[in-house]
Design an enzyme around this catalytic site. Structure first.
Site, PDB file in Angstrom:
ATOM      1  N   CYS A 264      32.248  10.782  68.976  1.00  0.00           N
ATOM      2  CA  CYS A 264      32.287   9.338  69.226  1.00  0.00           C
ATOM      3  C   CYS A 264      31.526   8.944  70.490  1.00  0.00           C
ATOM      4  O   CYS A 264      31.023   9.778  71.226  1.00  0.00           O
ATOM      5  CB  CYS A 264      33.737   8.891  69.350  1.00  0.00           C
ATOM      6  SG  CYS A 264      34.570   9.627  70.781  1.00  0.00           S
TER       7      CYS A 264
ATOM      8  N   ALA B 180      32.705  10.466  73.758  1.00  0.00           N
ATOM      9  CA  ALA B 180      32.191  11.824  73.967  1.00  0.00           C
ATOM     10  C   ALA B 180      30.758  11.768  74.478  1.00  0.00           C
ATOM     11  O   ALA B 180      30.367  12.539  75.364  1.00  0.00           O
ATOM     12  CB  ALA B 180      32.272  12.628  72.671  1.00  0.00           C
TER      13      ALA B 180
ATOM     14  N   ARG C  24      32.872  21.467  77.343  1.00  0.00           N
ATOM     15  CA  ARG C  24      31.414  21.504  77.306  1.00  0.00           C
ATOM     16  C   ARG C  24      30.990  22.242  78.558  1.00  0.00           C
ATOM     17  O   ARG C  24      31.471  21.960  79.648  1.00  0.00           O
ATOM     18  CB  ARG C  24      30.861  20.084  77.285  1.00  0.00           C
ATOM     19  CG  ARG C  24      29.364  20.000  77.050  1.00  0.00           C
ATOM     20  CD  ARG C  24      29.042  18.572  76.641  1.00  0.00           C
ATOM     21  NE  ARG C  24      27.623  18.292  76.675  1.00  0.00           N
ATOM     22  CZ  ARG C  24      26.990  17.845  77.746  1.00  0.00           C
ATOM     23  NH1 ARG C  24      27.646  17.626  78.864  1.00  0.00           N
ATOM     24  NH2 ARG C  24      25.704  17.611  77.702  1.00  0.00           N
TER      25      ARG C  24
ATOM     26  N   HIS D 108      25.733   7.553  74.968  1.00  0.00           N
ATOM     27  CA  HIS D 108      24.587   7.844  75.835  1.00  0.00           C
ATOM     28  C   HIS D 108      24.017   6.529  76.375  1.00  0.00           C
ATOM     29  O   HIS D 108      23.768   6.381  77.572  1.00  0.00           O
ATOM     30  CB  HIS D 108      23.463   8.549  75.065  1.00  0.00           C
ATOM     31  CG  HIS D 108      23.856   9.840  74.424  1.00  0.00           C
ATOM     32  ND1 HIS D 108      23.257  10.296  73.277  1.00  0.00           N
ATOM     33  CD2 HIS D 108      24.779  10.772  74.769  1.00  0.00           C
ATOM     34  CE1 HIS D 108      23.788  11.456  72.945  1.00  0.00           C
ATOM     35  NE2 HIS D 108      24.723  11.764  73.828  1.00  0.00           N
TER      36      HIS D 108
END
Lengths: 455, 538
Positions: B59, B62, B93, B191
């Site tokens: 999503c 994230a 991550r 992003h």
């Protein structure tokens, strides 16, 4: 580095740092995987589903398949009905599961989607089953999500025979444990010649062999006919109050199947209680094989008590398992001085405090705490051993304390999910782990000249 | 290629057959067979996920908190929401970060407001304010970032004004990111949201005199498994200085004065191209698409950088370093090439690695037969030239476009327009050509691959290596095919740069050559168990 954890304690009411819990839907997803031929479905935006699959996969090193309603902003405003309807259509056409078990996320719960009514208005292929559980992430923790899905299994599926007739079986709800634990429970029941329905059952689902053939729906899992039949059993044993009791109580309420709640059978006392309850309900005998295992366990602890007696230990993790681990370390003669769970609930603190009442030392006990808090406790009053999940590694490394990994999740070691931590066999493995961790540390810290071979 | 083109088309038809009509039509447009003779190679991308299809996507939260913000080590990142979102972004991550001298490092911590039902009912603003206060009191950070999760937008918590108030009250940088999980269709929206806020509220808020000769920013490099450490090692050896990293091993503090750089290097185009573009607009700094994955791509990137700065001394040092580094790895890489030649790979990674790793595999003799992105856009597949043709969807329109203008005080043309045009003939300056151009004829590009397609394509094409993430790794293993994770690197790395390429080849060898694969079939299923005579036979 956890060097930013100060020794002096500051009250925190709003900021959680390094949690010892995660959210409901992952527990529901795990529970659903314990149904044969089931595809867990996450009714929310797809990020949750990916995270939950990822996390379970990391713990088990096995494929974890689940689908999502993949909400967009439009669905988040106007409701996710169309998304769920499309999802189910695609799921049955492409993936053909026997069962779809739907959980919700904070998104669909906040907007108030009524999954039950959406599903009841849908035509589903003949012979297929859909169940759903409400699993709002802003209530409780992953263990509560597990409990909610298990409750949904019996609430939505159990069926009383007409005319009423017992199946002479025992329902067993194992709680939020690993396939290795479930295998051990089955071994005990089978050794005692007890006919049972165990649910949810993730053995042969999350510990499948590599044989070159991928099965999206592995051989394991409780079947729908078995879940229906839970209504006709003699009694239900719920192992772990938080994870298993709601489903057992539901069966009692709906179909008058007597519910017995016991601790997760980790350690001697909890395993004894489990076996005693099995005896009482079924009238079966304890086989010599199991009695021998118990004696071997007592033998081991007596023979090696000097390795762990009086050692201070901090235990953290999910309530059901932490309660049993605390009891077990006490019965080994260890001193659990910090005991913490991230899952909120007063029962946990009461239960632990009751156990520690007779001890002559001060213990820190918290439900709804976090790893930062545990770390501060450890800084203030050091321990010789940590017992809990992989995240405790941060405390272990910073404070140079050995860590025995027990619970969920264990991400940085393997094999754990195949081996039991329950029963006398599981207890032996735990003693082995605990004493090895302490002796490895002793060996490391002993001068070369003073190193010994027999300890 | 193992299969003829006609074979591929048949396989794809078979894959699509299981879908209901509407889904089949949709999926068809997301799959493309590379064919050089076709004038147009258009793929559909960045559209809604089909519900129930078992996507690999995540999503917007994230994409924002997990990907772009996560690696910033000097920031306390408070996730405003129920516990899960914060929990899953904790250490999962592998963006590594070493504390800067005297600096704080929060990489191993995760912070949450742990929203409860009462916060959903009555609003979580009070709790967020208090959480910020507690974070300031305990950690005294220079920057706090607040990220929103699904319920935050729905209940109407105003995280932006809380951030503003806190910034004034505590005299530190406090930023808010409206990256609710349902925004956009994938991580990609996150992003963009992260890029906008960083550009608007972090870049350029501090001036700093730097005595760097070749100051550069590293963009879209997140230091997974230490990739950025290896890249920085090479760059320092040549003589470059990294002003700021967006955001692997990076700090918010460096980003504050990152406008002092002379060139922006873009590794992951998808996640950071917005900032790269805005930098040029606002400060006059061009960006160069680089690729430090694979020795061939690394060498090309280093040469392009040297040519951009147009300094003979720099060019000479570049060649010297390339020669030195190559000398250490060429022989073993060639041996791996001999070992692997003829093998095939199936790549499905987020938004950039499915392209970048193709040259890595090629160098060691492995051919890529399928490559796809979870959340790439058409420009990542087809090149930036298609951007004007990309249709906006309703889901895109919800993500704000940030308009930046020339900063009159700080804008400085790094190279002349004429020089830039000259360089653009030779190198990807302000340009990215996408993945498809570099793929072989007959190979498949696939967008938003799902579970069904993974299994069907793997069964049909039988690749030697399946490269993706954790969710599909073990599925591949059950099928007897080694799977290498190209997100987490399976807890290895670095894979970037010169040393990284060798590490990667070694890991691939370990994966393929491990004896376990030869034990899949038990001996009693392989050969007859009848031996000699038993019980009085002949």
């Amino acid at each position: 580095m956890q060097d930013l954890v100060p020794k002096e304690f500051k009250e925190r009411n709003s900021l959680v740092i390094n949690p010892v819990k995660t959210c409901q839907p992952i527990g529901a997803m795990y529970a659903a995987l314990g149904i044969h031929g089931c595809l867990p479905h996450s009714h929310g935006s797809q990020g949750c589903c990916s995270y939950h699959r990822m996390h379970l996969t990391k713990h088990f090193r096995e494929p974890v398949v689940a689908s999502s309603s993949s909400f967009t902003e439009g669905a988040s405003v106007f409701g996710g009905r169309a998304n769920l309807e499309t999802a189910l259509k695609n799921i049955f056409a492409v993936y053909d599961p026997e069962v779809v078990a739907i959980n919700t996320t904070c998104l669909s719960e906040t907007i108030g989607d009524d999954v039950t009514s959406i599903v009841s208005g849908m035509e589903i292929p003949p012979g297929k089953t859909i169940i759903n559980a409400s699993t709002p992430s802003y209530v409780g923790s992953h263990v509560v999500g597990f409990a909610n899905m298990v409750k949904a299994m019996v609430k939505q599926l159990s069926e009383k025979r007409e005319p009423a007739q017992t199946n002479n079986k025992l329902n067993l709800i194992p709680g939020f444990v690993d396939p290795g634990d479930i295998r051990e429970m089955k071994r005990i029941l089978e050794a005692m010649d007890i006919d049972y329905i165990l649910f949810p059952d993730q053995s042969d689902v999350l510990d499948t062999p590599l044989d070159g053939n991928y099965k999206m729906y592995p051989d394991g899992g409780v079947t729908i006919p078995e879940l229906k039949d839970t209504a006709n059993s003699k009694a239900t044993i719920a192992l772990g109050a938080l994870a298993s009791q709601p489903a057992a109580f539901e069966l009692e309420k709906m179909h008058d199947v007597k519910a017995y709640t016991l601790k997760t059978p980790v350690g001697i006392k909890a395993t004894d209680e489990f076996l005693m309850q099995l005896l009482k309900i079924t009238g079966q005998e304890i086989p010599a094989e199991i009695e021998k295992e118990r004696g071997q366990l007592v033998d081991i602890i007596a023979d090696t008590h000097h390795q762990f007696h009086g050692k201070k230990v901090a235990i953290y993790g999910d309530p059901d398992i932490v309660i049993s681990l605390t009891e077990f370390t006490l019965s080994m003669g260890m001193k659990p001085i910090h005991v913490l769970t991230g899952t909120p609930g007063k029962d946990f603190e009461a239960e632990i405090n009751k156990m520690l009442k007779d001890a002559d030392w001060e213990s820190n006990v918290a439900a709804g705490g976090d790893l930062f808090q545990l770390h501060q406790w450890v800084k203030k009053e050091p321990v010789e051993l940590l017992i809990g999940n992989s995240y405790g590694k941060l405390v272990a490394k910073q404070e140079d304390i050995p860590l025995v990994r027990v619970g969920f999740p264990i991400l940085d070691r393997s094999v754990h999910s195949y081996l039991p931590k329950i029963g006398y066999k599981g207890a032996m493995l735990l003693v082995e782990k605990i004493s090895s961790a302490l002796l490895d540390r002793k060996d490391r810290d002993t001068d070369f000249e003073l190193t010994e071979f027999v300890l | 290629m193992k299969d003829s083109k006609a074979g591929i088309e048949e396989i794809l038809d078979d894959v699509l057959q299981s879908y209901p009509a509407k889904s089949m039509k949709n999926r068809k447009e997301h799959i493309l067979v590379k064919d050089r003779n076709k004038s147009e190679l258009k793929i559909k991308a960045n559209t809604r996920t089909i519900p129930g299809i078992i996507t690999n996507r995540g999503c917007a939260y994230a994409g924002c908190r997990g990907v772009v913000l996560g690696p910033l080590k000097d920031v306390v990142q408070i996730v405003h929401g129920p516990i899960g979102c914060s929990y899953y972004a904790w250490g999962m991550r592998r963006h590594q970060g070493l504390a800067a001298e005297g600096g704080k490092n929060f990489i191993n911590y995760t912070f949450s407001t742990d929203m409860q039902d009462s916060d959903v009912v009555f609003g979580g603003e009070r709790k967020l304010k208090e959480a910020i206060k507690e974070a300031v009191e305990i950690f005294n950070p220079s920057t706090i970032m607040i990220t929103a999760t699904c319920p935050v937008g729905l209940i109407g918590d105003d995280i932006n004004s809380i951030a503003k108030q806190a910034e004034e009250e505590y005299g530190i940088t406090v930023m808010a990111f409206n990256c609710e999980g349902y925004k956009g269709v994938s991580q990609s929206a996150g992003h963009h949201i992260a890029n906008n806020e960083i550009m608007d509220n972090l870049v350029g808020i501090k001036d700093k005199e730097l005595d760097y000769k070749y100051p550069i920013n590293l963009m879209g490099e997140y230091n997974i498994g230490g990739d950025a450490f290896e890249i920085e090692r090479i760059l320092h050896k040549i003589g470059y200085d990294v002003v700021a990293s967006f955001s692997g091993n990076g700090t918010a503090d460096q980003i504050k004065y990152s406008h002092e750089a002379d060139l922006n290097l873009v590794q992951c185009h998808r996640s950071i191209n917005y900032i790269a573009e805005m930098f040029e607009e606002k400060y006059g700094i061009p960006w160069l698409k680089v690729n430090f994955l694979g020795v061939d791509a690394t060498i090309e990137s280093l040469r392009n950088m040297a040519e951009y700065f147009a300094d003979p001394e720099l060019q000479e040092r570049t060649e010297k370093v390339i020669a030195e580094e190559l000398a250490q790895i060429e022989a073993p890489l060639n041996r791996y090439k001999e070992l692997f030649t003829g093998k095939t790979a199936f790549l499905f990674v987020g938004g950039s690695r499915a392209h970048h790793y193709q040259n890595v595999f090629k160098r060691i003799g492995i051919e890529t037969v399928v490559a796809g992105y979870e959340f790439g856009h058409r420009d990542d597949y087809e090149g930036r030239e298609v951007i004007p043709d990309i249709e906006m969807t309703a889901d895109d329109r919800n993500i704000p476009e940030l308009e930046v203008t020339k900063d009159d005080k700080k804008y400085r043309l790094r190279i002349s327009q004429a020089k830039k045009e000259e360089l653009q003939q030779k190198m990807p300056l302000d340009y990215y050509g996408g993945m498809i151009k570099e793929m072989e004829d007959g190979s498949v590009a696939i967008d938003d691959l799902n579970h069904h397609e993974q299994i069907k394509l793997t069964e049909a094409l039988k690749p030697d290596i399946y490269c993706s993430g954790i969710k599909d790794k073990y599925t591949s293993h059950k099928m007897g095919i080694f799977s290498k994770q190209l997100h987490s690197y399976d807890y290895s790395g670095p894979y970037a740069g010169f040393k990284g390429h060798l590490q990667f080849a070694e890991d691939i060898a370990a994966g393929i050559l491990n004896p376990s694969w030869s034990y899949i079939t038990p001996p009693w299923k392989e050969k007859t168990t009848l031996e000699g005579s038993f019980g009085g036979g002949e």
